[in-house]
Design an enzyme around this catalytic site. Structure first.
Site, PDB file in Angstrom:
ATOM      1  N   ARG A  56       0.321  -1.091   0.056  1.00 50.62           N
ATOM      2  CA  ARG A  56      -0.097  -0.623   0.046  1.00 50.62           C
ATOM      3  C   ARG A  56       0.508   0.781   0.412  1.00 50.62           C
ATOM      4  NH1 ARG A  56      -3.997  -0.506   4.682  1.00 50.62           N
ATOM      5  NH2 ARG A  56      -4.682   1.807   4.012  1.00 50.62           N
ATOM      6  N   HIS A  71      -8.425  -4.663  -6.987  1.00 50.77           N
ATOM      7  CA  HIS A  71      -7.455  -3.991  -6.165  1.00 50.77           C
ATOM      8  C   HIS A  71      -9.391  -3.216  -5.532  1.00 50.77           C
ATOM      9  CE1 HIS A  71      -5.357  -1.008  -3.628  1.00 50.77           C
ATOM     10  NE2 HIS A  71      -5.902   0.341  -3.620  1.00 50.77           N
ATOM     11  N   TYR A  89     -19.266  12.220 -13.552  1.00 47.90           N
ATOM     12  CA  TYR A  89     -18.590  13.886 -14.303  1.00 47.90           C
ATOM     13  C   TYR A  89     -17.221  13.190 -14.915  1.00 47.90           C
ATOM     14  CZ  TYR A  89     -22.437  15.530 -11.603  1.00 47.90           C
ATOM     15  OH  TYR A  89     -24.112  15.302 -10.860  1.00 47.90           O
TER      16      TYR A  89
END
Length: 987
Positions: free
Chosen positions: A156, A202, A246
């Site tokens: 990570r 993931h 968007y």
């Protein structure tokens, strides 16, 4: 007993150790050290520490240790049998120390447990079919935390040194490439990419994945963005990106180059989280992305913070490393001088860069780029062009506004946000009196226009976190590229050889086309035809399959030529691939060519400027360097005002109120100095105190000021009698002291370059005498002393030889009864002596009209004394173009030009200079030199005169004996001081 001993050892009381302790009753010594407390019977006979005799009884030893107050809790006891009875008895082996460590405590918690940790217990607690795994909390927590921390570190938080990516970054780029969202295709909704990433590779939150993808597309976050975003992807002002439904995104061309050739088995693949798909463990990375885009992250117990660099410079450094593996950091910095942040800015100092490149850790100071512009109305503005990396511009503007409101940046009149498509300018308008350099220093001090960047070049090397130097980072990247290019070449070689093998079979078939056709037509099945051709021409299965799949149009002569050309080309490629695999130099050449092609396509000019080391910003940097008028009253009130506060008036004017004084108080001293200079305050008792001018509180024109006791530790009987301003204290420059009884002393300025709160002794004084004047003096100058009796004397400065700091000096002027010295000045060629009476009358006279005498005389007449004009009150040596300030005891100040004062002979009555009230008197006079050019010219002339005087002194070689008996008398007085009559007991 054992429990009592353990409790004693675990006592938290920390007591210092001692060397030995003696039991008076038993005559046994207890020797206590870092490794234990040893009780021996005969300390005097003990020579070898390894053969020391210890008490046999542990109870006795414990009691002795308890009664020893100096024993620490880390002491231990070793039990030995007493060999006192038999002298030749064999030595006994020592027992193990009874010190209990933390590891021993943990082991003791689990060693005697009924079930081992991790053991499977079936039918536990009498329950049929119940299975329990034995687990102890300490071990379980330890194992779980280690697994968690390693997961955070590897999976990570930390980037891989090879491609500079964390797993989430790598998975985003890989998912986009697999989905075909590359630079040649239209932008696709960000939600599609996020869905692919969390669904396939993931399994984390969609917000975290989307935020990561947004950062990959921000040109102000990455030096080379890896994602091409379309829509609102945030701003440098801290605005967040629009929702993923968007915005649209695709791989940038630079991002594609990181993935280039992954399909050619260049990197290892691993199963995804549910083992339904595979994903790469690392990307091929055609450029050193760890350096180019940097990285930051916090893991468990460690953190990384790698700054971004210029793409072209990073590739040049990698090529230099390939050519010379032993290249030094200094040589690498010639092509890659330092980080290159996407927001530009300025890095001050190179030491932090050197530390980071050599050790992997360093500290950088980043400043904003700015410029000062002047408007048509003469007002100046500071334009911030670039801000430091990762600084939120909106918060910066808010901080600026707060500082202006809190009066910490009182020089700013307005702040404009001038950001547009061309830049992110912040315009800071200044007031007319503001000095831009001072405001800039304040901005650096109080805002994020200057920030620090702590470099920690921590990355994963073979899955292990390591802090890397620049050379090591480049080494592992080059090693990775060697592996990638080698594996790709092997893949290409295998494909080329397979194709060559097929083409060779086609050539055989074309050479024997009639027989091949006959075999095919006479065979019942494809397998039969393949078997017969294989037996007839020695072809492989792949070759026979290609022949059977060959179309009839390939039988033409033109097609045969194409096959032969392709075969020849393949053989050239195969030879080239083999040369890469067999020659490391060819391999390195390929790596360099590919990186240089990436540089040609994506490199941009450097944005961040690197300058020399910036000095630490202190209080002085935040204060404007300007001329100030410093006034000190008889009662001890001091203040400073800008010189521009006082306007020039004609001769004979009444002046204006400069200080609002208390009753019976008057201004005694006036001085003009820069805010950055030191102020040396010489008291009437012969002490000196030192302050910076900016430490003196600035007051208004009518303000009384601050009492000196708030700034200096003056005694009740002390008054400030002289002030000297200076930035430096050279050893070859001197101060000339004068007292009211006519004593003088010359001392090097170097001796006063010290600060002490309660002052230093500057001169020793006789009883009843006081210090009245202190002036700088240089070789070739003459000393002018004026008494209240209207006498003046001029003598060469070399008649007073240099003395120590706490000496009395020699006689400078002889005084009649009731008279005193009103002032002492240093005169140069072409200067004028200006004298003022207490009623405001005065005149100026050429210094050359006063004969050069030996020190110690009464001097000559300098003013025709009358009862109407009063006694002489002040004197000053002036130049023709000087301006002077006169101050009365009531605080009235007038500023006038010297040119307006009549120049007269030596023994004359003078003219009215200031209209002084009937109950008022002139108190002090000072020169107002606020013209920098004039001051610089005067200093240049003074230096030339000093050099000329030194040359004459060398030629003449005059001695002290030429100046008469005065030297002998005065030197006798000085010797009395040195013998102890006036010695400073404090020093």
């Amino acid at each position: 007993m054992a429990d009592e001993f353990d409790n004693f050892l675990n006592d938290d009381e920390s007591i210092p150790e001692i060397d030995s302790w003696t039991d008076e009753e038993e005559d046994d010594d207890v020797v206590i050290g870092k490794h234990g407390a040893h009780v021996i019977e005969d300390y005097d006979s003990w020579e070898d520490e390894d053969e020391e005799d210890l008490v046999e009884d542990q109870d006795e030893a414990l009691e002795k240790i308890k009664s020893t107050p100096s024993l620490g809790r880390h002491a231990r006891i070793e039990d030995m049998k007493d060999d006192d009875e038999e002298e030749n008895e064999e030595e006994l082996e020592e027992e193990e120390p009874r010190y209990v460590s933390e590891e021993m405590r943990v082991a003791a918690m689990t060693d005697n447990m009924p079930k081992a940790h991790g053991e499977v217990v079936k039918d536990a607690n009498g329950g049929s079919g119940t299975t329990v795994i034995s687990s102890y909390l300490g071990k379980e927590m330890q194992a779980s935390f280690l697994e968690y921390s390693m997961s955070v570190i590897v999976s990570r938080a930390l980037p891989d040194v090879r491609d500079g990516l964390k797993p989430v970054h790598r998975r985003i780029l890989y998912a986009m490439d697999v989905a075909g969202f590359n630079s040649t295709k239209p932008h696709m909704k960000s939600a599609r990419t996020v869905g692919d990433v969390i669904g396939k590779y993931h399994p984390h939150g969609d917000v975290a994945v989307y935020d990561t993808m947004v950062r990959l597309a921000q040109p102000f976050s990455l030096r080379v963005p890896l994602v091409d975003g379309h829509g609102n992807f945030g701003s440098i002002d801290g605005d967040s990106a629009a929702a993923m439904r968007y915005t649209e995104a695709r791989l940038s061309k630079a991002g594609e180059s990181l993935l280039e050739d992954w399909k050619k088995e260049t990197v290892d693949m691993m199963p995804n989280y549910d083992e339904t798909l595979t994903e790469p463990t690392v990307l091929p990375a055609s450029f050193p992305n760890l350096l180019v885009n940097g990285s930051n992250g916090i893991a468990v117990g460690m953190a990384t913070n790698i700054p971004p660099h210029n793409l072209g410079e990073s590739i040049d450094a990698a090529c230099l490393m390939i050519d010379n593996p032993d290249v030094t950091t200094e040589e690498l910095m010639k092509v890659m001088p330092g980080p290159d942040f996407p927001t530009g800015g300025i890095i001050t100092g190179r030491q932090g860069i050197i530390d980071a490149y050599e050790t992997g850790r360093g500290s950088l100071t980043i400043r904003a780029k700015h410029e000062v512009v002047e408007a048509k109305n003469g007002r100046k503005s500071i334009v911030i062009k670039e801000v430091p990396y990762q600084v939120n511009r909106k918060r910066l503007l808010e901080k600026l506004g707060e500082l202006v409101r809190d009066k910490k940046l009182s020089e700013i009149s307005n702040i404009h946000d001038a950001a547009d498509r061309k830049g992110i300018d912040i315009i800071i308008d200044l007031k007319a009196s503001a000095i831009p350099e001072v405001v800039v220093n304040k901005l650096f001090k109080h805002t994020q226009l200057q920030v620090g960047f702590g470099v920690i070049m921590l990355a994963l090397v073979d899955g292990v976190p390591r802090v890397l130097s620049l050379k090591e980072t480049l080494h592992y990247y080059i090693k990775h590229r060697e592996d990638v290019v080698t594996r790709r070449t092997k893949h290409d070689l295998e494909e080329a050889q397979a194709r060559e093998h097929v083409l060779e079979g086609l050539i055989v078939a074309l050479d024997n086309i009639d027989e091949v056709i006959s075999i095919i037509r006479s065979s019942q099945t494809d397998a039969e035809a393949a078997k017969r051709m294989s037996e007839r021409f020695g072809l492989s299965d792949k070759q026979t399959h290609a022949i059977l799949e060959m179309k009839l149009r390939r039988l033409t002569g033109l097609e045969r030529d194409k096959i032969e050309e392709e075969l020849a080309s393949l053989r050239e490629q195969i030879a080239y691939f083999k040369s890469i695999l067999s020659d490391i130099n060819v391999l390195h050449k390929v790596i360099k060519e590919e990186m240089l092609e990436v540089k040609r396509r994506f490199a941009t000019p450097r944005k961040t400027k690197i300058v020399g080391e910036a000095k630490e910003i202190n209080a002085e940097d935040l204060i404007a360097d300007e001329k100030m008028v410093v006034t000190v009253t008889r009662a001890g009130y001091i203040k400073r005002l800008p010189v521009a506060t006082y306007k020039q008036q004609r001769r004979g004017g009444k002046g204006m109120q400069g200080t609002n004084l208390k009753d019976n108080d008057f201004v005694e001293h006036l001085f003009v100095a820069s805010t950055h200079e030191y102020m040396l305050f010489f008291s009437s008792t012969g002490k000196v105190y030192r302050l910076k001018v900016y430490d003196i509180p600035e007051g208004s024109r009518h303000a009384r000021g601050t009492h000196l006791v708030n700034l200096l530790q003056l005694e009740k009987t002390e008054n400030v009698s002289a002030i000297i301003s200076s930035k430096h204290f050279p050893e070859n420059e001197y101060l000339m002291f004068a007292t009211s009884q006519g004593m003088v002393k010359k001392t090097s300025m170097k001796l006063y370059d010290r600060t002490r709160r309660d002052g230093l002794i500057a001169i020793s004084l006789k009883e009843g005498d006081e210090l009245i004047s202190v002036k700088r003096v240089s070789a070739g100058e003459s000393v002018m002393m004026v008494s209240s009796a209207g006498k003046a004397i001029r003598w060469d400065e070399k008649e007073a030889r240099p003395m120590g700091r706490d000496t009395m000096g020699v006689k400078g002027m002889e005084l009649p009864n009731g008279a005193k010295v009103i002032g002492m000045e240093i005169a140069t060629t072409g200067s004028r002596l200006l004298v003022i009476t207490e009623h405001g009358d005065g005149k100026r006279t050429q210094v050359e009209k006063y004969p050069l005498q030996h020190r110690g005389g009464q001097g000559v007449s300098t003013f025709k004394m009358t009862e109407k004009k009063g006694r002489l009150a002040a004197m000053k040596v002036v130049q023709v173009d000087d301006e002077i300030m006169l101050i009365t005891e009531s605080g009235i100040v007038i500023r006038t030009s010297v040119k307006g004062i009549t120049e007269q002979g030596r023994d004359t009555t003078g003219v009215k200079i200031m209209d002084v009230g009937a109950k008022d008197r002139v108190a002090a006079i000072a020169i107002a030199d606020d013209d920098e050019d004039k001051v610089a010219l005067r200093r240049k002339q003074k230096k030339a005169q000093q050099q000329e005087a030194l040359e004459l002194e060398d030629l003449e070689g005059e001695s002290e004996e030429e100046f008469g008996e005065d030297f002998e008398e005065d030197d006798d007085e000085e010797q009395e001081v040195l013998d102890g009559d006036y010695a400073d007991e404090d020093f």
